[in-house]
Design a protein around this motif. Sequence first.
Motif, short mmCIF file in Angstrom:
data_model
loop_
_atom_site.label_atom_id
_atom_site.label_comp_id
_atom_site.label_asym_id
_atom_site.label_seq_id
_atom_site.Cartn_x
_atom_site.Cartn_y
_atom_site.Cartn_z
N TRP A 169 -77.31 -1.46 -18.31
CA TRP A 169 -77.03 -0.85 -19.60
C TRP A 169 -77.85 0.42 -19.74
O TRP A 169 -79.07 0.38 -19.63
CB TRP A 169 -77.35 -1.83 -20.73
CG TRP A 169 -77.17 -1.26 -22.09
CD1 TRP A 169 -76.00 -1.05 -22.75
CD2 TRP A 169 -78.20 -0.81 -22.97
NE1 TRP A 169 -76.23 -0.51 -23.97
CE2 TRP A 169 -77.60 -0.35 -24.14
CE3 TRP A 169 -79.58 -0.74 -22.88
CZ2 TRP A 169 -78.30 0.17 -25.21
CZ3 TRP A 169 -80.29 -0.24 -23.94
CH2 TRP A 169 -79.65 0.22 -25.09
N ASN A 170 -77.24 1.54 -19.95
CA ASN A 170 -77.85 2.82 -20.26
C ASN A 170 -79.04 3.18 -19.36
O ASN A 170 -78.90 3.96 -18.44
CB ASN A 170 -78.22 2.87 -21.74
CG ASN A 170 -78.28 4.29 -22.25
OD1 ASN A 170 -77.96 5.22 -21.53
ND2 ASN A 170 -78.68 4.44 -23.49
N VAL A 171 -80.22 2.64 -19.63
CA VAL A 171 -81.43 2.99 -18.87
C VAL A 171 -82.01 1.81 -18.09
O VAL A 171 -83.08 1.92 -17.51
CB VAL A 171 -82.51 3.58 -19.80
CG1 VAL A 171 -82.05 4.89 -20.42
CG2 VAL A 171 -82.91 2.59 -20.87
N ILE A 172 -81.32 0.67 -18.09
CA ILE A 172 -81.83 -0.54 -17.43
C ILE A 172 -81.00 -0.84 -16.20
O ILE A 172 -79.78 -0.92 -16.26
CB ILE A 172 -81.80 -1.75 -18.40
CG1 ILE A 172 -82.65 -1.46 -19.63
CG2 ILE A 172 -82.28 -3.00 -17.68
CD1 ILE A 172 -82.54 -2.50 -20.71
N VAL B 250 -86.35 -5.26 -11.99
CA VAL B 250 -85.70 -4.57 -13.10
C VAL B 250 -86.39 -3.23 -13.27
O VAL B 250 -87.61 -3.13 -13.22
CB VAL B 250 -85.83 -5.39 -14.40
CG1 VAL B 250 -85.24 -4.64 -15.58
CG2 VAL B 250 -85.18 -6.75 -14.25
N ARG B 251 -85.58 -2.16 -13.47
CA ARG B 251 -86.12 -0.82 -13.63
C ARG B 251 -85.69 -0.25 -14.98
O ARG B 251 -84.53 -0.35 -15.36
CB ARG B 251 -85.62 0.07 -12.49
CG ARG B 251 -86.14 1.49 -12.58
CD ARG B 251 -85.71 2.37 -11.41
NE ARG B 251 -84.29 2.34 -11.18
CZ ARG B 251 -83.71 1.77 -10.12
NH1 ARG B 251 -84.42 1.18 -9.20
NH2 ARG B 251 -82.40 1.80 -9.99
N LEU C 157 -69.42 2.04 -6.87
CA LEU C 157 -68.74 2.29 -8.14
C LEU C 157 -69.66 3.17 -8.98
O LEU C 157 -70.77 3.48 -8.56
CB LEU C 157 -68.46 0.97 -8.87
CG LEU C 157 -67.53 -0.02 -8.15
CD1 LEU C 157 -67.53 -1.36 -8.85
CD2 LEU C 157 -66.12 0.53 -8.07
N ASP C 158 -69.23 3.53 -10.17
CA ASP C 158 -70.09 4.34 -11.04
C ASP C 158 -71.40 3.64 -11.37
O ASP C 158 -72.42 4.28 -11.60
CB ASP C 158 -69.37 4.68 -12.35
CG ASP C 158 -68.30 5.73 -12.15
OD1 ASP C 158 -68.32 6.39 -11.09
OD2 ASP C 158 -67.43 5.86 -13.03
N TRP C 159 -71.40 2.34 -11.41
CA TRP C 159 -72.56 1.58 -11.87
C TRP C 159 -73.26 0.76 -10.78
O TRP C 159 -74.21 0.05 -11.04
CB TRP C 159 -72.16 0.67 -13.03
CG TRP C 159 -70.94 -0.16 -12.72
CD1 TRP C 159 -69.64 0.23 -12.83
CD2 TRP C 159 -70.92 -1.49 -12.24
NE1 TRP C 159 -68.80 -0.79 -12.44
CE2 TRP C 159 -69.57 -1.87 -12.07
CE3 TRP C 159 -71.91 -2.41 -11.92
CZ2 TRP C 159 -69.19 -3.11 -11.61
CZ3 TRP C 159 -71.52 -3.66 -11.47
CH2 TRP C 159 -70.17 -3.99 -11.32
N ILE C 160 -72.78 0.86 -9.54
CA ILE C 160 -73.42 0.11 -8.45
C ILE C 160 -73.50 1.00 -7.20
O ILE C 160 -72.58 1.77 -6.91
CB ILE C 160 -72.66 -1.19 -8.13
CG1 ILE C 160 -73.44 -2.03 -7.14
CG2 ILE C 160 -71.27 -0.92 -7.63
CD1 ILE C 160 -72.91 -3.45 -7.00
#
Length: 166
Positions: free
Chosen positions: A82-85, A119-120, A31-34
């Motif tokens: 979220w955004n950069v995390i 976590v990045r 997906l866009d986020w995974i």
Amino acid sequence: EEQIFNNGTLLETRYRWRSIAVRGELDIPVLDWISAKIVTTQRYVKHEVRVRGFSPTQAASERNSFEAIIPTIGAGADVLIWNVISVYGDVQWLDFRTSTFGAEDKRLTFKYREWRAGVRLELVEHAHIMAEYYSIETLVREGFNENKEEYRQNLQGVRVQVAILF
């Protein structure tokens, strides 16, 4: 070269484990986020054991080492929170038996486990700060039954890293 240490002998033992690895990842967008990952690592390991014994009647030493290149394969995932995390994780493993010089005796047994979860924080597009829990376990057995030698290493803990991707 088997060395027998008598009762009452003062022993000094030194164990060393060296490793270096080359790692590759293939990211598969879900997906866009995974994204899913196929991960492979080619890891060189060297186990070395040295035992020295001192007593009033005997001074003796025994040294043994084993080295191998262990290829692995595994899977992982990367999720944008979220955004950069982002959170990420992967696991790699390999269990196999082989022999020395192509014989059928199956003298060597390898077990390898490596996993991480973390976590990045993406500072800029190609620079990240990461905090992760990391674990690696290697086990190499050489030989059969009572004549076998076993080399085992298990490292785990939290690590903080800075990564520059190119």
